[in-house]
Design a protein around this motif. Sequence first.
Motif, short mmCIF file in Angstrom:
data_model
loop_
_atom_site.label_atom_id
_atom_site.label_comp_id
_atom_site.label_asym_id
_atom_site.label_seq_id
_atom_site.Cartn_x
_atom_site.Cartn_y
_atom_site.Cartn_z
N GLU A 86 0.84 -2.15 -7.74
CA GLU A 86 1.39 -3.36 -7.11
C GLU A 86 0.30 -4.33 -6.70
O GLU A 86 0.50 -5.55 -6.77
N ASP A 114 2.67 2.52 -6.38
CA ASP A 114 2.97 1.67 -5.22
C ASP A 114 2.28 2.32 -4.04
O ASP A 114 2.77 3.30 -3.49
N ILE A 127 1.78 1.56 -0.94
CA ILE A 127 2.64 1.62 0.24
C ILE A 127 3.97 0.97 -0.12
O ILE A 127 4.07 -0.26 -0.22
N ASP A 128 4.99 1.79 -0.38
CA ASP A 128 6.32 1.21 -0.59
C ASP A 128 6.97 1.11 0.78
O ASP A 128 7.10 2.09 1.49
N GLY A 129 7.33 -0.15 1.13
CA GLY A 129 7.75 -0.40 2.51
C GLY A 129 6.59 -0.99 3.29
O GLY A 129 6.29 -0.57 4.41
N THR A 130 5.91 -1.99 2.68
CA THR A 130 4.75 -2.59 3.34
C THR A 130 5.16 -3.32 4.62
O THR A 130 4.48 -3.22 5.65
N ALA A 166 16.44 -7.14 -1.17
CA ALA A 166 15.62 -7.95 -2.10
C ALA A 166 15.11 -9.20 -1.40
O ALA A 166 15.31 -10.33 -1.88
N PRO A 167 14.43 -9.03 -0.28
CA PRO A 167 14.08 -10.17 0.58
C PRO A 167 13.20 -11.23 -0.08
O PRO A 167 13.24 -12.39 0.30
N TYR A 168 12.40 -10.83 -1.11
CA TYR A 168 11.49 -11.79 -1.73
C TYR A 168 12.25 -12.78 -2.62
O TYR A 168 11.68 -13.80 -3.04
N ARG A 189 19.96 0.39 5.74
CA ARG A 189 18.91 -0.37 5.08
C ARG A 189 17.57 0.17 5.59
O ARG A 189 17.27 0.05 6.76
N GLY A 234 14.26 -0.32 3.98
CA GLY A 234 13.09 -1.16 3.77
C GLY A 234 12.16 -0.63 2.69
O GLY A 234 11.13 -1.25 2.40
N THR A 235 12.51 0.52 2.08
CA THR A 235 11.71 1.04 0.98
C THR A 235 12.63 1.67 -0.07
O THR A 235 13.29 2.68 0.22
N ALA A 236 12.60 1.09 -1.26
CA ALA A 236 13.47 1.53 -2.36
C ALA A 236 13.18 2.98 -2.74
O ALA A 236 14.10 3.77 -3.00
N GLU A 283 20.05 -2.24 -5.13
CA GLU A 283 19.23 -3.42 -4.82
C GLU A 283 19.22 -4.30 -6.06
O GLU A 283 19.15 -3.79 -7.19
N ASP A 290 8.28 0.05 -7.61
CA ASP A 290 9.20 0.48 -6.55
C ASP A 290 10.11 1.61 -7.05
O ASP A 290 10.47 2.50 -6.29
C1 LIP Z 1 9.82 -3.01 -1.03
C2 LIP Z 1 10.97 -2.26 -1.61
C3 LIP Z 1 12.25 -2.55 -0.81
C4 LIP Z 1 12.58 -3.92 -0.95
C5 LIP Z 1 11.43 -4.71 -0.47
C6 LIP Z 1 10.13 -4.38 -1.19
P1 LIP Z 1 7.17 -3.09 -1.16
O1 LIP Z 1 8.65 -2.74 -1.74
O2 LIP Z 1 10.71 -0.94 -1.55
O3 LIP Z 1 13.34 -1.84 -1.28
O4 LIP Z 1 13.75 -4.26 -0.29
O5 LIP Z 1 11.71 -5.96 -0.75
O6 LIP Z 1 10.26 -4.68 -2.56
O7 LIP Z 1 6.95 -4.55 -1.39
O8 LIP Z 1 7.16 -2.74 0.28
O9 LIP Z 1 6.27 -2.24 -1.99
#
Ligand code: LIP
Length: 276
Positions: free
Chosen positions: A73, A93, A95-98, A166-168, A192, A194-196, A213, A220
């Motif tokens: 990533e 990834d 840190i998934d859930g940055t 999908a906040p981005y 919810r 915050g990490t897929a 998502e 992810d």
């Molecule tokens: C996160 C995903 C999460 C999603 C966030 C982000 P990141 O990955 O795991 O599901 O909602 O938008 O994509 O950016 O923390 O590696």
Amino acid sequence: MKIIVMREDNQMMIDSIKAIAIEAGNIMTSAVRPKIMAKEGHANFCTETDEKIQAFLIERLQAVIPEATFLGEEDGQDVFTEKMSRGFCFVLDPIDGTSNFIYAYRPSVVSIALLKEGKPYMAVVYNPFDDMMFSAVSGEGAYLNGERIMSADTPLKNSLAVFGTAPYYTDLQERTFKIAKELLPLCVDLRRSGTAAWDMCCVAMGCCNLYFELKIQLWDYAAAALIASEAGCTVTDIEGNPLSYKGPSSALCRARGVKEIPECFLKSVPHKRELV
Ligand code: LIP
């Protein structure tokens, strides 16, 4: 549940990857006020700890498979090239859930996938805050801390569902919350995290029966989708198509007990609306 004896060479390789994930997890849990950098998209961040862990993973995993390529990533290594669909490719990834990590909201996980000829072959997702190690080898089952796991065979109406916002991608929020609103009455409640990667592992271990998502990146989903599949889940895009393992995608992970794709997903797809 079918008894599976893992091939010795696979056992050695997955054990090496798990050991490296634990060390990466220690870097995450011992980080103190890491520098935060903004990336493209709404509330899309990277920290110096994400970069440090990615560099650590590449250095250590390169020793496990010297000929492997890497897609991660961070550090601009985020484009899947033709070369990565040949031989071995690690998809990382760090840190998934940055955002969770930045706000000390739990969990965040380390996600390591190994593709072989472009197909998912091995996967590790490690939650260092609860010391929970998920792993899988294609065709050889899914495990949590060494114990075999299978997703729940109960119906959606008796279970929790989890989703990603999908906040981005702000253009997807209207559809995301429309689906969530229609999904809520079909299950016990929504969550919810915050990490897929963690969300799909929760479906794999039977805590909830569905995750969706509308857009996540290859790093992810690459590892957690294999773990969930090996736990008996059906993991597709929200229309039911196989995941590409070549780039971003919508994701829908259904436990064994969720036999059909709920209609709220199919009718949410723009070009399908006329058909439903
Ligand atoms: C996160 C995903 C999460 C999603 C966030 C982000 P990141 O990955 O795991 O599901 O909602 O938008 O994509 O950016 O923390 O590696």
